[in-house]
Design an enzyme around this catalytic site. Structure first.
Site, PDB file in Angstrom:
ATOM      1  N   HIS A  14      18.376 -51.064  45.760  1.00  0.00           N
ATOM      2  CA  HIS A  14      19.625 -50.312  45.684  1.00  0.00           C
ATOM      3  C   HIS A  14      19.332 -48.865  46.036  1.00  0.00           C
ATOM      4  O   HIS A  14      18.197 -48.481  46.272  1.00  0.00           O
ATOM      5  CB  HIS A  14      20.272 -50.446  44.298  1.00  0.00           C
ATOM      6  CG  HIS A  14      19.661 -49.586  43.233  1.00  0.00           C
ATOM      7  ND1 HIS A  14      20.407 -48.894  42.302  1.00  0.00           N
ATOM      8  CD2 HIS A  14      18.377 -49.285  42.935  1.00  0.00           C
ATOM      9  CE1 HIS A  14      19.608 -48.234  41.476  1.00  0.00           C
ATOM     10  NE2 HIS A  14      18.364 -48.450  41.855  1.00  0.00           N
ATOM     11  N   CYS A  23      16.189 -41.203  44.086  1.00  0.00           N
ATOM     12  CA  CYS A  23      16.968 -42.442  43.986  1.00  0.00           C
ATOM     13  C   CYS A  23      18.123 -42.526  44.976  1.00  0.00           C
ATOM     14  O   CYS A  23      18.805 -43.545  45.043  1.00  0.00           O
ATOM     15  CB  CYS A  23      17.476 -42.643  42.560  1.00  0.00           C
ATOM     16  SG  CYS A  23      16.124 -42.942  41.401  1.00  0.00           S
ATOM     17  N   HIS A  27      15.425 -48.135  47.434  1.00  0.00           N
ATOM     18  CA  HIS A  27      14.233 -48.484  46.669  1.00  0.00           C
ATOM     19  C   HIS A  27      14.523 -49.735  45.850  1.00  0.00           C
ATOM     20  O   HIS A  27      15.662 -50.179  45.769  1.00  0.00           O
ATOM     21  CB  HIS A  27      13.801 -47.322  45.748  1.00  0.00           C
ATOM     22  CG  HIS A  27      14.810 -46.966  44.706  1.00  0.00           C
ATOM     23  ND1 HIS A  27      15.970 -46.257  44.982  1.00  0.00           N
ATOM     24  CD2 HIS A  27      14.852 -47.239  43.382  1.00  0.00           C
ATOM     25  CE1 HIS A  27      16.665 -46.106  43.864  1.00  0.00           C
ATOM     26  NE2 HIS A  27      16.006 -46.694  42.885  1.00  0.00           N
ATOM     27  N   HIS A  29      13.657 -52.397  42.297  1.00  0.00           N
ATOM     28  CA  HIS A  29      13.267 -52.493  40.884  1.00  0.00           C
ATOM     29  C   HIS A  29      13.016 -53.943  40.531  1.00  0.00           C
ATOM     30  O   HIS A  29      13.597 -54.848  41.114  1.00  0.00           O
ATOM     31  CB  HIS A  29      14.380 -51.994  39.954  1.00  0.00           C
ATOM     32  CG  HIS A  29      14.668 -50.551  40.050  1.00  0.00           C
ATOM     33  ND1 HIS A  29      13.852 -49.589  39.520  1.00  0.00           N
ATOM     34  CD2 HIS A  29      15.706 -49.895  40.616  1.00  0.00           C
ATOM     35  CE1 HIS A  29      14.376 -48.392  39.741  1.00  0.00           C
ATOM     36  NE2 HIS A  29      15.505 -48.553  40.413  1.00  0.00           N
ATOM     37  N   HIS A  71      16.485 -60.727  44.636  1.00  0.00           N
ATOM     38  CA  HIS A  71      16.128 -60.535  46.038  1.00  0.00           C
ATOM     39  C   HIS A  71      17.350 -60.294  46.917  1.00  0.00           C
ATOM     40  O   HIS A  71      17.524 -60.910  47.970  1.00  0.00           O
ATOM     41  CB  HIS A  71      15.280 -61.694  46.561  1.00  0.00           C
ATOM     42  CG  HIS A  71      13.876 -61.591  46.083  1.00  0.00           C
ATOM     43  ND1 HIS A  71      13.500 -61.941  44.802  1.00  0.00           N
ATOM     44  CD2 HIS A  71      12.754 -61.149  46.702  1.00  0.00           C
ATOM     45  CE1 HIS A  71      12.203 -61.733  44.665  1.00  0.00           C
ATOM     46  NE2 HIS A  71      11.721 -61.234  45.798  1.00  0.00           N
ATOM     47  N   GLU A 129      15.398 -50.703  33.956  1.00  0.00           N
ATOM     48  CA  GLU A 129      15.167 -50.333  35.344  1.00  0.00           C
ATOM     49  C   GLU A 129      13.658 -50.236  35.610  1.00  0.00           C
ATOM     50  O   GLU A 129      13.189 -50.504  36.707  1.00  0.00           O
ATOM     51  CB  GLU A 129      15.860 -48.997  35.609  1.00  0.00           C
ATOM     52  CG  GLU A 129      15.891 -48.588  37.044  1.00  0.00           C
ATOM     53  CD  GLU A 129      16.706 -47.335  37.246  1.00  0.00           C
ATOM     54  OE1 GLU A 129      17.877 -47.452  37.609  1.00  0.00           O
ATOM     55  OE2 GLU A 129      16.149 -46.238  37.015  1.00  0.00           O
TER      56      GLU A 129
END
Length: 140
Positions: A14, A23, A27, A29, A71, A129
């Site tokens: 996201h 952010c 990137h 998580h 994914h 996160e």
């Protein structure tokens, strides 16, 4: 008061629109979601008598939702141009367009709402996160 807790994890990418820091870039998580159920009374009939909910039913609901998000590229609706979305889709990327900014706080609320729609008595969702940072959404 009775409660249950289960968790699931998923990997997704996201970025945060209108954010001025790292952010704002794409990137990923390893999200960890912990879901709590709460009820005043246990069920009184059927195979789930004297239970909040069968753990198998609870785990399956949480894991199925995590699987939907696993994914995939979580995209805030309107944050990317139509041509960009079309190009990503044409390249075979999995996109999940959501009607909110894809923060941990909003994802926690999203998980709570989706499970509540299935009739689960959700009281709280923790959305990790990172291993040390978590947003909490408490149902009312």
């Amino acid at each position: 008061m009775y409660g249950l807790k289960t968790e699931a994890s998923f990997d997704s990418a996201h970025f945060l629109t209108d954010y001025y820091g790292k952010c704002e870039n794409l990137h990923g998580h390893r999200w960890r979601t912990v879901v709590y159920l709460e009820t005043d009374e246990l069920q009184t009939e059927g195979t789930m008598r004297d239970m909040v909910l069968d753990f198998g039913v609870f785990k399956r609901a949480v894991r199925d939702l995590a699987e939907e998000l696993d994914h995939t590229f979580l995209v805030e609706e309107g944050s990317l141009g139509e041509a960009t979305l079309a190009a990503l889709a044409a390249e075979g990327f999995s996109l999940t367009v959501l009607p909110f900014r894809t923060t941990a706080e909003n994802l926690a609320r999203y998980v709570c709402e989706r499970l509540t729609e299935q009739g689960l008595p959700v009281s709280q969702v923790d959305m990790y996160e990172t291993p040390n940072n978590c947003a909490v959404y408490r149902a009312r």
